[in-house]
Design a protein around this motif. Structure first.
Motif, mmCIF file in Angstrom:
data_model
loop_
_atom_site.group_PDB
_atom_site.id
_atom_site.type_symbol
_atom_site.label_atom_id
_atom_site.label_comp_id
_atom_site.label_asym_id
_atom_site.label_seq_id
_atom_site.Cartn_x
_atom_site.Cartn_y
_atom_site.Cartn_z
ATOM 1 N N ARG A 152 -9.298 -4.739 8.836
ATOM 2 C CA ARG A 152 -8.402 -4.170 9.189
ATOM 3 C C ARG A 152 -7.413 -3.238 8.649
ATOM 4 O O ARG A 152 -6.675 -2.915 8.560
ATOM 5 N N LEU A 153 -7.287 -5.021 8.076
ATOM 6 C CA LEU A 153 -5.769 -5.305 7.260
ATOM 7 C C LEU A 153 -5.900 -4.186 6.070
ATOM 8 O O LEU A 153 -4.824 -3.148 5.292
ATOM 9 N N GLU A 154 -7.359 -4.230 5.409
ATOM 10 C CA GLU A 154 -7.413 -3.409 3.711
ATOM 11 C C GLU A 154 -7.545 -2.313 4.351
ATOM 12 O O GLU A 154 -6.685 -0.906 3.503
ATOM 13 N N LEU A 155 -7.863 -2.068 5.790
ATOM 14 C CA LEU A 155 -7.909 -0.437 5.783
ATOM 15 C C LEU A 155 -6.038 0.389 5.862
ATOM 16 O O LEU A 155 -5.717 1.233 6.207
ATOM 17 N N ALA A 156 -5.601 -0.983 6.863
ATOM 18 C CA ALA A 156 -3.804 -0.940 7.062
ATOM 19 C C ALA A 156 -3.334 -0.407 5.446
ATOM 20 O O ALA A 156 -2.725 0.541 5.210
ATOM 21 N N ARG A 157 -3.712 -1.664 4.594
ATOM 22 C CA ARG A 157 -3.022 -1.070 3.674
ATOM 23 C C ARG A 157 -3.258 0.560 2.801
ATOM 24 O O ARG A 157 -2.065 0.862 2.312
ATOM 25 N N ALA A 158 -4.621 0.901 3.363
ATOM 26 C CA ALA A 158 -4.628 2.447 2.528
ATOM 27 C C ALA A 158 -4.248 2.536 2.979
ATOM 28 O O ALA A 158 -3.600 4.282 2.523
ATOM 29 N N GLY A 172 0.672 -0.851 -0.115
ATOM 30 C CA GLY A 172 0.115 -0.025 0.313
ATOM 31 C C GLY A 172 0.482 0.954 0.409
ATOM 32 O O GLY A 172 0.844 1.620 -0.281
ATOM 33 N N ALA A 173 2.242 1.168 0.380
ATOM 34 C CA ALA A 173 2.826 1.982 -0.178
ATOM 35 C C ALA A 173 3.303 2.491 -0.845
ATOM 36 O O ALA A 173 4.608 3.312 -0.926
ATOM 37 N N HIS A 174 3.151 1.569 -1.568
ATOM 38 C CA HIS A 174 3.925 1.491 -3.361
ATOM 39 C C HIS A 174 4.442 3.857 -3.772
ATOM 40 O O HIS A 174 4.758 3.275 -4.381
ATOM 41 N N CYS A 175 3.082 4.474 -3.617
ATOM 42 C CA CYS A 175 3.105 5.787 -4.191
ATOM 43 C C CYS A 175 3.781 6.494 -3.370
ATOM 44 O O CYS A 175 4.247 7.843 -3.891
ATOM 45 N N GLN A 176 4.333 6.155 -2.381
ATOM 46 C CA GLN A 176 4.882 6.612 -1.183
ATOM 47 C C GLN A 176 6.897 6.735 -2.208
ATOM 48 O O GLN A 176 7.532 7.479 -1.564
#
Length: 253
Positions: free
Chosen positions: A158-164, A102-106
Motif C-alpha cells: 500500500r505504501l508503494e501505491l501511495a508513493r506512485a 513520489g511527488a518529485h515530478c510535481q
C-alpha cells in the motif's frame, strides 16, 4: 483517442524475442488487465512503457505523443507512474518520507533533491500535506512516521501505491500488486484500485497472476503468450477463449 496505443512493438534480448509485434489500446478510465503465463512478456511491456527498455520496432503513443521519444526521466511528468513487483522503497525513510519522494515530478525539487530532503519550505509543506492525505486514504496514517523497514508486506504494498499516486498520474501501471498478499488483502486491494480509479480519474494497466482479481475489476483484458497477443476483450470473453485456455493449461487450442 486512446490513452495508450501500442503498435507492433517488438523487443529482443539476444536470440530471445520477448515481444513480437504486440499491439493493443487502452481507453481513458479503463482498468486493463495484462495476463499470460510466466515469460509471456508482460513485464517487458511494462518496461517499454516505463522507458526502461527500447524496442527495436513499433510505436507506443500516449495521448497521441510518441512515448519512445521521451527520456525515462520525463515519463512521470507525462502523467505515468508505476509500482513494482519487487518493492522499491527506501527502508530507512518513514512512510511519509517515502510518499513525499513520489511527488518529485510535481515540484521543482526533482527526484534526487526530494530523496535527500533538499526542498523549499513552501514546497515541502504542500507535498507533506498531500502525502499525509494519501496515507490517510490508504489507511496508513497511523504509521506515517514509522520507517518502512520491518513493516508487513501488505502494508508496504500500500505504501508503494501511495508513493506512485503522489506523482498525480493519469496512467498507473501496477506490476503484480497482489503478489504475496493474503486472500483478504487481495479483496481489499481490488476494491481499492476500483475506488481510486473512480476518485482520481485514473487509467490502470494491471499485470497480475491472481486471475480472480484481474477478471473481477478489469474493463478489458489482454492475454499474451510468447510475446504476442492471443486474445483481447471483456474478461468473460478472454477467460473463455480457447487460445487462452491452451496457454494456461497446455492443451490444444
Amino acid at each position: 483517442m486512446s490513452l495508450l496505443d501500442v503498435q507492433n512493438v517488438s523487443v529482443r534480448f539476444g536470440g530471445i524475442l520477448a515481444l513480437d509485434r504486440l499491439s493493443f489500446t487502452i481507453e481513458p478510465g479503463q482498468i486493463c488487465g495484462l495476463i499470460g503465463p510466466n515469460g509471456a512478456g508482460k513485464t517487458t511491456m511494462f518496461n517499454v512503457v516505463s522507458r526502461i527498455y527500447q524496442p527495436f520496432a513499433g510505436r507506443v503513443l500516449f495521448k497521441g505523443e510518441d512515448l519512445l521519444a521521451v527520456p525515462a526521466h520525463g515519463i512521470a511528468r507525462r502523467g505515468i507512474a508505476r509500482t513494482f513487483q519487487n518493492l522499491a522503497l527506501f527502508p530507512s525513510m518513514t512512510l511519509l518520507e517515502n510518499t513525499m519522494v513520489g511527488a518529485h515530478c510535481q515540484g521543482r525539487a526533482g527526484f534526487a533533491r526530494s530523496a535527500l530532503r533538499i526542498v523549499t519550505r513552501a514546497e515541502e509543506r504542500r507535498v507533506r500535506a498531500e502525502a499525509e492525505a494519501l496515507l490517510a486514504r490508504l489507511r496508513l496514517a497511523d504509521l506515517a512516521h514509522r520507517p518502512a523497514a520491518g513493516l508487513p508486506f501488505g502494508t508496504l504494498k500500500r505504501l508503494e501505491l501511495a508513493r506512485a499516486l503522489a506523482a498525480k498520474p493519469a496512467f498507473l501501471l501496477m506490476d503484480e500488486p497482489a503478489s504475496g498478499l493474503t486472500h483478504g488483502e487481495v479483496d481489499e486491494l481490488s476494491d481499492l484500485v476500483v475506488a481510486l480509479r473512480d476518485e482520481l480519474g485514473l487509467t490502470v494497466l494491471l499485470v497480475e497472476h491472481h486471475m480472480a482479481m484481474v477478471m473481477g475489476i478489469s474493463d478489458k483484458v489482454v492475454a499474451m503468450e510468447f510475446g504476442r497477443m492471443i486474445a483481447e476483450g471483456l474478461p468473460s470473453e478472454v477467460q473463455n477463449d480457447p487460445h487462452v485456455i491452451a496457454a494456461y493449461l497446455g492443451s490444444e487450442a
